[in-house]
Enzyme design. Structure first.
Site, PDB file in Angstrom:
ATOM      1  CE  LYS A   1      -7.162 -25.782   0.390  1.00 56.21           C
ATOM      2  NZ  LYS A   1      -7.423 -26.466   1.684  1.00 56.21           N
TER       3      LYS A   1
ATOM      4  CD  GLU B   1     -19.384 -15.935  -0.087  1.00 58.57           C
ATOM      5  OE1 GLU B   1     -20.171 -16.421   0.737  1.00 58.57           O
ATOM      6  OE2 GLU B   1     -18.553 -16.623  -0.738  1.00 58.57           O
TER       7      GLU B   1
ATOM      8  N   GLY C   1      -8.152 -23.023   5.432  1.00 61.67           N
ATOM      9  CA  GLY C   1      -8.242 -21.563   5.479  1.00 61.67           C
ATOM     10  C   GLY C   1      -7.992 -20.979   6.848  1.00 61.67           C
ATOM     11  NE  ARG C   2     -11.106 -24.974  10.866  1.00 63.58           N
ATOM     12  CZ  ARG C   2     -11.508 -25.736   9.855  1.00 63.58           C
ATOM     13  NH1 ARG C   2     -11.747 -25.185   8.676  1.00 63.58           N
ATOM     14  NH2 ARG C   2     -11.665 -27.045   9.999  1.00 63.58           N
TER      15      ARG C   2
ATOM     16  CD  GLU D   1     -14.770 -23.111   8.759  1.00 64.18           C
ATOM     17  OE1 GLU D   1     -15.718 -22.499   8.223  1.00 64.18           O
ATOM     18  OE2 GLU D   1     -13.574 -22.927   8.449  1.00 64.18           O
TER      19      GLU D   1
ATOM     20  CG  HIS E   1     -18.739  -0.571  31.326  1.00 63.17           C
ATOM     21  ND1 HIS E   1     -19.158   0.128  32.434  1.00 63.17           N
ATOM     22  CD2 HIS E   1     -17.391  -0.642  31.419  1.00 63.17           C
ATOM     23  CE1 HIS E   1     -18.109   0.491  33.147  1.00 63.17           C
ATOM     24  NE2 HIS E   1     -17.019   0.032  32.562  1.00 63.17           N
TER      25      HIS E   1
ATOM     26  CE  LYS F   1     -19.394 -22.188  -0.160  1.00 62.90           C
ATOM     27  NZ  LYS F   1     -18.001 -22.633   0.129  1.00 62.90           N
TER      28      LYS F   1
END
Length: 508
Positions: free
Chosen positions: A189, A195, A242-243, A328, A359, A481
């Site tokens: 964005k 990263e 973003g999400r 978030e 399992h 961050k």
């Protein structure tokens, strides 16, 4: 006591008196029908959740006292719904829903994305066989879900979604691909995400230039300064979180892999769910009912987690996608006015893929000491050609798990299968009365997946309204961050405890 406080007190009282699941079914002959909804090729069954009529009425009252209708209208009209950043949240506009100038702007952005896709397919970037999609968080999780769920054998490119700063992830993709036939899509964005930009720089070094790079960003000038040609920069609005962004140009990798027709179907499915959310009364509104249940358990019944199990391999990334969307968005400690919450916020979302999870973790669901509402997501039509046996076993297990969680096994029944050994019978006793819901997709295709994701978005928003919080900011990711930057710059001072300073000395 104000209206919302009174409504919260009423919901607290109703929650304290919810009967057992078996008692709820015994008292309501129409319970399955009352708590089931069909929309957009999806079937929702919430009947095995502790939503009594009294609890539903109280939570409906809490919705009213929380100005749900006006907040929903604000969301869909592009008004400010994110007070801490003074922004709208225009993800529904990205798929053509709602009103306001954001809808027209999103349509223009889609046309720009389509023109770029046409250029890729027309050979502007040369022969492309591989795509690197570089992003993190919502800039990666959404596209990854789409490509993994819908790509299958028909995917048009070998696609790699790269998000982790750990170089192992990028290096593995590099080893599998030819740099001369790789297109890199960088999604950030701000075009400053550490990263993402670190991975992008390494990919640029590997390819040798930024000629075959596409940038998706709300800061196009920064992408151009980094080296991406302006005609290869796709924009999206600052008001798209973003999400919530896969509907925007962030989804370009999915468009390349799946085709424009599939992406349009994805948007159409989401729009159908948007219309359902906007126009359907509360008692038959799938996202609203599901949000009521989420808040009932998290805020009133003490459930600290919520488990989602995808009984379809193609939806294996759904739990990870929902972790970010729900935690978030609604993992907050203050209300929309900045006051400390006096009640829990979102539950911890986790999950897995059926039948693998049975399992691994279902022991705790059935006999552990934690209350964990479980959600089973199924697809009626199989996604393979191996015959009916595989799919029948898969779906039978999903339904049986929900039935077993509710039914349990009494001590008397356990004694009968334990040869009268009381100790063994105790270990084989199941308390039952454990909640689960079911979502059944008629088939998994772009339309139903779009509707499913939009359902979860609106569910998350409605839960935020009930909880009195802002689901559209994420300040909680910032402090770590900031401290990471300080550590890298060698300025880890008083803000770092002795343990952390010792660890930095050991690893950096």
């Amino acid at each position: 006591m104000d209206e919302r406080s009174a409504a919260w007190a009423a919901a607290t009282e109703a929650a304290s008196e919810v009967p057992t699941l078996s008692a709820l079914f015994a008292a309501e002959a129409d319970r399955v029908g009352r708590l089931s909804v069909d929309v957009a090729g999806l079937h929702f069954d919430l009947s095995k959740m502790h939503l009594s009529k009294a609890a539903e009425a109280a939570l409906t009252g809490l919705l009213g006292a929380s100005d749900f209708e006006s907040r929903r209208a604000a969301l869909l009209s592009g008004a400010i719904v994110n007070p801490s950043e003074v922004r709208a949240a225009t993800h529904t506009a990205e798929r053509g829903s709602g009103s306001g100038p954001a809808v027209a702007a999103a349509a223009d952005a889609r046309h720009a994305m389509q023109r770029l896709v046409d250029r890729v397919e027309g050979g502007t970037f040369g022969e492309i066989r591989h795509i690197f999609h570089i992003g993190i968080g919502g800039s990666a999780l959404g596209p990854a879900l789409l490509v993994d769920a819908l790509g299958g054998e028909g995917a048009r490119y070998d696609t790699h979604i790269i998000s982790n700063i750990d170089g192992v992830a990028l290096e593995r993709a590099m080893r599998a691909c030819d740099p001369a036939r790789t297109l890199v899509v960088v999604v950030s964005k701000t075009f400053t995400t550490v990263e993402t930009m670190t991975n992008a720089e390494s990919a640029r070094d590997w390819i040798g230039s930024a000629e075959r790079f596409v940038a998706v960003t709300a800061a196009p000038e920064k992408a151009a300064a980094w080296g991406v040609a302006r005609e290869n920069v796709l924009g999206f609005a600052e008001s798209v979180g973003g999400r919530y962004s896969l509907w925007s140009a962030v989804g370009v990798t999915a468009v390349l892999g799946l085709g424009w027709v599939a992406f349009e179907a994805l948007l159409a499915g989401a729009r159908e769910m948007d219309t359902h959310f906007e126009t359907t009364p509360v008692a038959a509104n799938a996202p609203v009912l599901a949000a009521m249940v989420d808040v009932l358990y998290a805020a009133f019944l003490g459930a600290e987690t919520r488990a989602v199990f995808a009984y379809d391999e193609r939806l294996r990334l759904l739990p990870s996608f929902l972790q970010q969307l729900e935690m978030e968005s609604n993992g907050k400690r203050v209300d929309t006015a900045g006051r400390a919450l006096q009640h829990p916020s979102a539950a911890i979302t986790w999950g897995g893929t059926g039948t693998d999870a049975q399992h691994a973790v279902f022991q705790l669901l059935h006999q552990g000491t934690h209350l964990v509402p479980a959600e089973f997501v199924m697809v009626k039509t199989p996604g393979h050609g191996l015959g009916a046996a595989h799919h029948r076993q898969l779906l039978a297990n999903a339904v049986a798990q929900g039935a077993a969680l509710m039914r349990g096994r009494t001590t008397e029944e356990a004694l009968a299968v334990s040869g009268g050994d009381a100790g063994l019978a105790a270990a084989k006793t199941f308390p039952g009365n454990r909640p689960s819901s079911a979502i059944v997709l008629e088939t998994l295709d772009p339309h139903t997946l779009g509707a499913l994701i939009a359902f979860y978005e609106h569910r998350t928003f409605t839960a935020a309204v009930l909880l009195g919080i802002n689901p559209f900011d994420q300040w909680g990711v910032e402090l770590g961050k900031e401290m990471a930057r300080a550590a890298l710059e060698g300025s880890a001072g008083e803000g770092f405890d002795a343990s952390s300073r010792a660890l930095l000395a050991r690893v950096l």
